[in-house]
Write a protein that holds these residues in place. Structure first.
Motif, PDB file in Angstrom:
ATOM      1  N   LEU A 132       0.859  -1.192   0.000  1.00 31.90           N
ATOM      2  CA  LEU A 132       0.000   0.000   0.000  1.00 31.90           C
ATOM      3  C   LEU A 132       0.891   1.236   0.000  1.00 31.90           C
ATOM      4  O   LEU A 132       1.245   1.766   1.054  1.00 31.90           O
ATOM      5  CB  LEU A 132      -0.917  -0.016   1.224  1.00 31.90           C
ATOM      6  N   ASP A 133       1.286   1.648  -1.191  1.00 28.42           N
ATOM      7  CA  ASP A 133       2.190   2.792  -1.370  1.00 28.42           C
ATOM      8  C   ASP A 133       1.457   3.873  -2.154  1.00 28.42           C
ATOM      9  O   ASP A 133       1.701   4.067  -3.358  1.00 28.42           O
ATOM     10  CB  ASP A 133       3.445   2.357  -2.150  1.00 28.42           C
ATOM     11  N   PRO A 134       0.533   4.608  -1.511  1.00 29.72           N
ATOM     12  CA  PRO A 134      -0.257   5.587  -2.253  1.00 29.72           C
ATOM     13  C   PRO A 134       0.602   6.770  -2.720  1.00 29.72           C
ATOM     14  O   PRO A 134       1.253   7.415  -1.911  1.00 29.72           O
ATOM     15  CB  PRO A 134      -1.316   6.035  -1.242  1.00 29.72           C
ATOM     16  N   ILE A 142       2.892  -2.007   4.153  1.00 25.26           N
ATOM     17  CA  ILE A 142       2.614  -0.567   4.144  1.00 25.26           C
ATOM     18  C   ILE A 142       3.933   0.167   4.268  1.00 25.26           C
ATOM     19  O   ILE A 142       4.587   0.108   5.320  1.00 25.26           O
ATOM     20  CB  ILE A 142       1.706  -0.216   5.344  1.00 25.26           C
ATOM     21  N   ASN A 143       4.349   0.825   3.206  1.00 26.71           N
ATOM     22  CA  ASN A 143       5.619   1.547   3.284  1.00 26.71           C
ATOM     23  C   ASN A 143       5.384   2.924   3.895  1.00 26.71           C
ATOM     24  O   ASN A 143       4.700   3.768   3.305  1.00 26.71           O
ATOM     25  CB  ASN A 143       6.270   1.666   1.911  1.00 26.71           C
ATOM     26  N   LEU A 144       5.977   3.153   5.066  1.00 31.22           N
ATOM     27  CA  LEU A 144       5.693   4.375   5.823  1.00 31.22           C
ATOM     28  C   LEU A 144       6.100   5.650   5.084  1.00 31.22           C
ATOM     29  O   LEU A 144       5.554   6.723   5.329  1.00 31.22           O
ATOM     30  CB  LEU A 144       6.373   4.318   7.204  1.00 31.22           C
ATOM     31  N   ARG A 181      19.128  -9.105   1.337  1.00 33.24           N
ATOM     32  CA  ARG A 181      19.606  -8.883  -0.047  1.00 33.24           C
ATOM     33  C   ARG A 181      18.470  -8.146  -0.748  1.00 33.24           C
ATOM     34  O   ARG A 181      17.517  -8.770  -1.228  1.00 33.24           O
ATOM     35  CB  ARG A 181      19.893 -10.239  -0.694  1.00 33.24           C
ATOM     36  N   THR A 182      18.550  -6.840  -0.762  1.00 35.89           N
ATOM     37  CA  THR A 182      17.412  -6.033  -1.201  1.00 35.89           C
ATOM     38  C   THR A 182      17.328  -5.987  -2.728  1.00 35.89           C
ATOM     39  O   THR A 182      18.277  -6.346  -3.432  1.00 35.89           O
ATOM     40  CB  THR A 182      17.487  -4.619  -0.593  1.00 35.89           C
ATOM     41  N   SER A 183      16.184  -5.514  -3.222  1.00 40.85           N
ATOM     42  CA  SER A 183      15.898  -5.649  -4.658  1.00 40.85           C
ATOM     43  C   SER A 183      16.591  -4.592  -5.522  1.00 40.85           C
ATOM     44  O   SER A 183      16.701  -4.764  -6.720  1.00 40.85           O
ATOM     45  CB  SER A 183      14.382  -5.564  -4.892  1.00 40.85           C
ATOM     46  N   LEU A 233      13.625 -12.741   6.627  1.00 43.02           N
ATOM     47  CA  LEU A 233      14.594 -11.985   5.815  1.00 43.02           C
ATOM     48  C   LEU A 233      13.884 -11.287   4.668  1.00 43.02           C
ATOM     49  O   LEU A 233      12.927 -11.827   4.109  1.00 43.02           O
ATOM     50  CB  LEU A 233      15.640 -12.938   5.223  1.00 43.02           C
ATOM     51  N   VAL A 234      14.381 -10.093   4.318  1.00 45.22           N
ATOM     52  CA  VAL A 234      13.919  -9.417   3.102  1.00 45.22           C
ATOM     53  C   VAL A 234      14.900  -9.786   1.987  1.00 45.22           C
ATOM     54  O   VAL A 234      16.107  -9.541   2.109  1.00 45.22           O
ATOM     55  CB  VAL A 234      13.894  -7.879   3.276  1.00 45.22           C
ATOM     56  N   VAL A 235      14.373 -10.404   0.951  1.00 45.57           N
ATOM     57  CA  VAL A 235      15.200 -10.784  -0.196  1.00 45.57           C
ATOM     58  C   VAL A 235      14.449 -10.381  -1.462  1.00 45.57           C
ATOM     59  O   VAL A 235      13.295 -10.795  -1.659  1.00 45.57           O
ATOM     60  CB  VAL A 235      15.449 -12.320  -0.224  1.00 45.57           C
ATOM     61  N   ILE A 264       9.470 -10.902   0.039  1.00 42.80           N
ATOM     62  CA  ILE A 264      10.125 -10.802  -1.275  1.00 42.80           C
ATOM     63  C   ILE A 264       9.476  -9.709  -2.119  1.00 42.80           C
ATOM     64  O   ILE A 264       8.496  -9.960  -2.836  1.00 42.80           O
ATOM     65  CB  ILE A 264      10.056 -12.170  -2.005  1.00 42.80           C
ATOM     66  N   PRO A 265       9.998  -8.479  -2.053  1.00 36.86           N
ATOM     67  CA  PRO A 265       9.467  -7.411  -2.910  1.00 36.86           C
ATOM     68  C   PRO A 265      10.162  -7.433  -4.267  1.00 36.86           C
ATOM     69  O   PRO A 265      11.204  -8.079  -4.434  1.00 36.86           O
ATOM     70  CB  PRO A 265       9.830  -6.141  -2.144  1.00 36.86           C
ATOM     71  N   GLY A 266       9.567  -6.720  -5.225  1.00 34.67           N
ATOM     72  CA  GLY A 266      10.240  -6.594  -6.528  1.00 34.67           C
ATOM     73  C   GLY A 266       9.490  -7.237  -7.673  1.00 34.67           C
ATOM     74  O   GLY A 266       9.987  -7.286  -8.798  1.00 34.67           O
ATOM     75  N   ALA A 300       6.521  -3.802 -10.997  1.00 33.13           N
ATOM     76  CA  ALA A 300       7.249  -2.642 -11.527  1.00 33.13           C
ATOM     77  C   ALA A 300       8.763  -2.858 -11.613  1.00 33.13           C
ATOM     78  O   ALA A 300       9.418  -2.336 -12.511  1.00 33.13           O
ATOM     79  CB  ALA A 300       6.936  -1.421 -10.678  1.00 33.13           C
ATOM     80  N   GLN A 301       9.324  -3.622 -10.689  1.00 30.69           N
ATOM     81  CA  GLN A 301      10.788  -3.830 -10.710  1.00 30.69           C
ATOM     82  C   GLN A 301      11.208  -5.025 -11.566  1.00 30.69           C
ATOM     83  O   GLN A 301      12.393  -5.328 -11.691  1.00 30.69           O
ATOM     84  CB  GLN A 301      11.326  -3.985  -9.292  1.00 30.69           C
ATOM     85  N   GLY A 302      10.243  -5.731 -12.099  1.00 31.74           N
ATOM     86  CA  GLY A 302      10.550  -6.779 -13.080  1.00 31.74           C
ATOM     87  C   GLY A 302      11.021  -8.105 -12.518  1.00 31.74           C
ATOM     88  O   GLY A 302      11.561  -8.933 -13.263  1.00 31.74           O
ATOM     89  N   CYS A 340       5.663  -9.780  -2.742  1.00 32.31           N
ATOM     90  CA  CYS A 340       5.107  -8.412  -2.667  1.00 32.31           C
ATOM     91  C   CYS A 340       5.121  -7.684  -4.007  1.00 32.31           C
ATOM     92  O   CYS A 340       6.127  -7.721  -4.728  1.00 32.31           O
ATOM     93  CB  CYS A 340       5.912  -7.566  -1.698  1.00 32.31           C
ATOM     94  N   ALA A 341       4.039  -6.991  -4.271  1.00 30.95           N
ATOM     95  CA  ALA A 341       3.963  -6.072  -5.415  1.00 30.95           C
ATOM     96  C   ALA A 341       3.160  -4.862  -4.983  1.00 30.95           C
ATOM     97  O   ALA A 341       2.115  -5.002  -4.335  1.00 30.95           O
ATOM     98  CB  ALA A 341       3.299  -6.757  -6.603  1.00 30.95           C
ATOM     99  N   SER A 342       3.635  -3.687  -5.345  1.00 28.68           N
ATOM    100  CA  SER A 342       2.900  -2.453  -5.032  1.00 28.68           C
ATOM    101  C   SER A 342       2.378  -1.835  -6.320  1.00 28.68           C
ATOM    102  O   SER A 342       1.214  -2.037  -6.679  1.00 28.68           O
ATOM    103  CB  SER A 342       3.810  -1.458  -4.288  1.00 28.68           C
TER     104      SER A 342
HETATM  105  N1  U5P Z   1      11.088  -2.683  -1.057  1.00 27.36           N
HETATM  106  C1  U5P Z   1      11.685  -3.005  -2.243  1.00 27.36           C
HETATM  107  N2  U5P Z   1      12.835  -3.723  -2.209  1.00 27.36           N
HETATM  108  C2  U5P Z   1      13.441  -4.113  -1.068  1.00 27.36           C
HETATM  109  C3  U5P Z   1      12.820  -3.783   0.141  1.00 27.36           C
HETATM  110  C4  U5P Z   1      11.651  -3.075   0.115  1.00 27.36           C
HETATM  111  O1  U5P Z   1      11.199  -2.685  -3.333  1.00 27.36           O
HETATM  112  O2  U5P Z   1      14.457  -4.790  -1.131  1.00 27.36           O
HETATM  113  C5  U5P Z   1       9.814  -1.948  -0.994  1.00 27.36           C
HETATM  114  C6  U5P Z   1       9.778  -0.611  -1.712  1.00 27.36           C
HETATM  115  O3  U5P Z   1      10.231   0.429  -0.862  1.00 27.36           O
HETATM  116  C7  U5P Z   1       8.314  -0.481  -2.044  1.00 27.36           C
HETATM  117  C8  U5P Z   1       7.928  -1.916  -2.394  1.00 27.36           C
HETATM  118  O4  U5P Z   1       7.567  -0.095  -0.902  1.00 27.36           O
HETATM  119  O5  U5P Z   1       8.793  -2.742  -1.616  1.00 27.36           O
HETATM  120  C9  U5P Z   1       8.106  -2.256  -3.864  1.00 27.36           C
HETATM  121  O6  U5P Z   1       7.244  -1.497  -4.635  1.00 27.36           O
HETATM  122  P1  U5P Z   1       6.952  -1.800  -6.194  1.00 27.36           P
HETATM  123  O7  U5P Z   1       8.258  -1.769  -6.889  1.00 27.36           O
HETATM  124  O8  U5P Z   1       6.275  -3.142  -6.259  1.00 27.36           O
HETATM  125  O9  U5P Z   1       6.040  -0.665  -6.580  1.00 27.36           O
END
Ligand code: U5P
Length: 266
Positions: free
Chosen positions: A22-24, A55-57, A140-142, A182-184, A206-208, A211-213, A234-236
């Motif tokens: 939820l990233d409005p 929810i990204n603050l 290991r962030t995206s 872990l966030v990967v 697992i975000p990414g 939009a991040q492909g 996760c997808a925003s």
């Molecule tokens: N987020 C990443 N990568 C990370 C950690 C957190 O993208 O490694 C968060 C971003 O800050 C955003 C969401 O809130 O996950 C990804 O958004 P989107 O690219 O799906 O729009």
């Protein structure tokens, strides 16, 4: 309820590992709509297809003085059987982390938080001491720049290891309440695979995707455990802004359903 139990229950409630971010963003939301109205419609439209919300603050802080109110009301809109994860990337000296932990767990009532390992154990302990809450440590962030530090080779227990591997190993050592994950990033498949093999019992955020492909099929194959669980995928933007204008909620519902079904198919 223990965090891992809640995670399992949330996943079972809609047979889903999908976590919607939820990233409005006022630049992308329908014109004239408040972030709270937007979130309300997004949650109503997507809840049947997800295990929770991240929810990204940052997006709430950027709204100025109404931001906290909107954040707090948004947290209350999340159905109680689903997860609410505050993506806050916190971590400070212990005394300050205690205040951060009170904010996300006592004030907002979130089920989990993301935290940075950079300041070490005492910066994370105040979060970990909330034994029923989930603490997802950045491993290991995206993003592209994540290699700047996370891929540095360092000497650890007599061996050359990447810094992200040390973070993962320390996280396991600190996991006495089984509430650490872990966030990967979904853009880091090689590391995702290695981490899942080494840490079969830890949940991964697992975000990414979208939009991040990040590759959804590889994420499911590499990121889930042997029973196809313990991953919050996760997808925003890919869901929130799948369609513009007045069709945004329907677009979000369709995108969420499609992603949930694809995850289950893989
Ligand atoms: N987020 C990443 N990568 C990370 C950690 C957190 O993208 O490694 C968060 C971003 O800050 C955003 C969401 O809130 O996950 C990804 O958004 P989107 O690219 O799906 O729009």
């Amino acid at each position: 309820m223990k965090f891992l139990e809640k995670l399992k229950q949330a996943g079972n409630s809609h047979n889903s590992l999908l976590c919607v971010g939820l990233d409005p963003d006022p630049k992308l939301m329908p014109v004239g709509m408040t972030a709270l109205e937007f979130n309300r419609e997004i949650i109503a439209a997507t809840a049947p297809f997800v295990c929770g919300y991240k929810i990204n603050l940052a997006f709430y802080e950027a709204l100025g003085k109404q931001g906290w109110e909107i954040l707090s009301e948004t947290c209350k809109l999340i159905p109680p059987e689903l997860l609410s994860i505050a993506d806050a990337k916190r971590g400070d000296i212990g005394n300050t982390s205690k205040a951060y932990a009170r904010a996300v767990f006592d004030e907002l009532g979130c089920d989990g938080v993301t935290a940075s390992p950079y300041l070490g154990y005492d910066s994370l302990e105040p979060f970990i001491e909330y034994q029923d809450k989930g603490i997802f440590i950045l491993c290991r962030t995206s993003n592209q720049g994540s290699a700047d530090f996370q891929m540095l080779k360092t000497e650890y227990l007599g061996q050359k290891r990447f810094l992200y591997e040390v973070v993962a190993d320390k996280s396991l050592q600190w996991n006495r309440y089984e509430n650490i994950g872990l966030v990967v990033g979904a853009t880091q498949q090689e590391e995702l695979k290695k981490l899942r093999l080494s840490y079969p019992k830890m949940p991964f955020l697992i975000p990414g995707i979208g939009a991040q492909g990040g590759d959804l099929k590889a994420t499911v194959e590499n990121g889930t455990n042997q029973s196809g669980q313990l991953a919050l995928i996760c997808a925003s933007r890919g869901i929130l802004y799948a369609r513009s204008g007045s069709e945004f909620a329907q677009g979000a519902a369709e995108a969420a359903k499609q992603m949930r079904d694809a995850i289950n198919h893989y």
